[in-house]
Motif scaffolding. Structure first.
Motif, PDB file in Angstrom:
ATOM      1  N   ARG A   4       0.826  -1.207   0.000  1.00  0.00           N
ATOM      2  CA  ARG A   4       0.000   0.000   0.000  1.00  0.00           C
ATOM      3  C   ARG A   4       0.860   1.258   0.000  1.00  0.00           C
ATOM      4  N   VAL A   5       1.942   1.226   0.753  1.00  0.00           N
ATOM      5  CA  VAL A   5       2.842   2.382   0.780  1.00  0.00           C
ATOM      6  C   VAL A   5       3.438   2.633  -0.594  1.00  0.00           C
ATOM      7  N   ARG A   6       3.848   1.554  -1.269  1.00  0.00           N
ATOM      8  CA  ARG A   6       4.434   1.706  -2.607  1.00  0.00           C
ATOM      9  C   ARG A   6       3.412   2.232  -3.598  1.00  0.00           C
ATOM     10  N   MET A   7       2.155   1.787  -3.485  1.00  0.00           N
ATOM     11  CA  MET A   7       1.119   2.271  -4.393  1.00  0.00           C
ATOM     12  C   MET A   7       0.839   3.753  -4.167  1.00  0.00           C
ATOM     13  N   ARG A   8       0.852   4.184  -2.905  1.00  0.00           N
ATOM     14  CA  ARG A   8       0.654   5.598  -2.617  1.00  0.00           C
ATOM     15  C   ARG A   8       1.800   6.434  -3.171  1.00  0.00           C
ATOM     16  N   ARG A   9       3.008   5.910  -3.034  1.00  0.00           N
ATOM     17  CA  ARG A   9       4.169   6.625  -3.568  1.00  0.00           C
ATOM     18  C   ARG A   9       4.100   6.706  -5.085  1.00  0.00           C
ATOM     19  N   LEU A  10       3.643   5.611  -5.730  1.00  0.00           N
ATOM     20  CA  LEU A  10       3.524   5.613  -7.189  1.00  0.00           C
ATOM     21  C   LEU A  10       2.499   6.641  -7.643  1.00  0.00           C
ATOM     22  N   ASN A  11       1.373   6.690  -6.950  1.00  0.00           N
ATOM     23  CA  ASN A  11       0.358   7.690  -7.298  1.00  0.00           C
ATOM     24  C   ASN A  11       0.897   9.101  -7.117  1.00  0.00           C
ATOM     25  N   GLY A  12       1.659   9.297  -6.037  1.00  0.00           N
ATOM     26  CA  GLY A  12       2.249  10.613  -5.808  1.00  0.00           C
ATOM     27  C   GLY A  12       3.233  11.001  -6.890  1.00  0.00           C
ATOM     28  N   VAL A  13       4.039  10.023  -7.356  1.00  0.00           N
ATOM     29  CA  VAL A  13       5.000  10.291  -8.420  1.00  0.00           C
ATOM     30  C   VAL A  13       4.279  10.668  -9.707  1.00  0.00           C
ATOM     31  N   LEU A  14       3.200   9.939 -10.047  1.00  0.00           N
ATOM     32  CA  LEU A  14       2.442  10.252 -11.257  1.00  0.00           C
ATOM     33  C   LEU A  14       1.833  11.651 -11.189  1.00  0.00           C
TER      34      LEU A  14
END
Length: 310
Positions: free
Chosen positions: A22-32
């Motif tokens: 979940r943390v990685r998915m949040r970071r990915l969304n933030g990067v996008l």
């Protein structure tokens, strides 16, 4: 007497992995989101989307040549036709090649070249760099001396020498570029692995009895991949530039629908005013390299923790 229960590492592991996901998915969304908020990166993404659309829908945009769609169709009765000629919207080359067909199918050729070369070099570089960083000692010394030898030779000259030895072929260009570009990923990955394996959470994983393979796959590799991703994005454009250079000097497959080949065929007509055969494919090479460089720069800024929150 109170009932005291303790949670074992094995019971806690699924929850920990789910939390990490979940943390990685949040970071990915933030990067996008940060990429899209950066005007230059957003422009690069738009150009890449357009070029990928051209590559994917090439058979619909320019009906494929039979039997080999990657061979440019030739019409010797329509040599040196200017743009706007019926049936040839971007004109023809000195050899009757359809420039529009070459531009459209050249996008697919460039996509294949970039994906294959970057994919191969990332895998090889990640393996070599990880081994050097994890094992250290004489393994690190031997592998890094090999990397130093490769890095001491300019990329273009090294690729040119390898492609010339192997012979003119699109496949040989992929092999040549893969043999040249893997070393930068090995250097980046080694530095990341050495840095990350000294962190406290890696030591904690060792203490609870995790195997070295699990520690590498779960803790070290995911946290080492960020600079590799940035370099891979930049190389998606760099590979096409070098590949077009090799094609321009005749080291690609003859007659293939490829931007460097088109530029080479059209160079003789520039002095006499037949600019279109080189200009349109040259513009595509420029846009491809520009787009991936813009996205690569934006990705580097988006993944940099020092810029987070700005």
């Amino acid at each position: 007497m109170a009932d005291i229960t303790t949670s074992s590492p094995s019971a806690a592991r699924p929850a920990t992995r789910e939390t990490a996901f979940r943390v990685r998915m949040r970071r990915l969304n933030g990067v996008l989101l940060r990429l899209l908020s950066d005007p230059s990166a957003a422009l690069g993404l738009a150009i890449i989307a357009a070029l990928l659309g051209m590559a994917i829908f090439a058979p619909l945009i320019a009906p494929p040549n039979i039997p080999d769609p990657y061979q440019m169709p030739r019409d010797w009765s329509a040599v040196r036709m200017p743009p706007g000629t019926p049936g040839f919207p971007l004109g023809t080359t000195n050899e009757g090649g359809d420039v529009f067909y070459g531009v459209v199918w050249g996008s697919r050729t460039s996509l294949q070249l970039s994906l294959m070369v970057v994919g191969i070099t990332v895998v090889i570089g990640t393996i070599v760099g990880s081994l050097a960083g994890l094992l250290g000692g004489w393994v690190d010394e031997v592998l890094m001396r090999v990397v130093d030898v490769f890095l001491s030779i300019p990329e273009l000259i090294f690729a040119l020498a390898i492609a010339a030895v192997l012979g003119p072929s699109f496949t040989n260009i992929i092999i040549a570029l893969s043999m040249v570009l893997w070393v930068k990923y090995a250097r980046i990955m080694r530095a990341q692995v050495i840095q990350i394996k000294q962190n406290d959470y890696v030591d904690a994983a060792r203490v609870i009895g995790d195997s070295k393979l699990n520690i590498y796959l779960r803790d070290i590799l995911p946290n080492s991949i960020t600079p590799v991703s940035v370099q891979a994005t930049l190389d998606m454009g760099n590979v096409v530039l070098i590949g077009a250079t090799l094609s321009f000097i005749g080291l690609s497959q003859a007659g293939i629908a490829e931007w460097g080949v088109l530029v080479s065929e059209g160079q003789a007509g520039i002095a006499s005013g037949r600019w279109w055969a080189s200009t349109f494919p040259g513009l595509m090479i420029f846009l491809w390299a520009l787009a991936f460089n813009l996205v690569g720069d934006g990705l580097r800024d988006a993944l940099d923790p020092r810029t987070e929150g700005r």
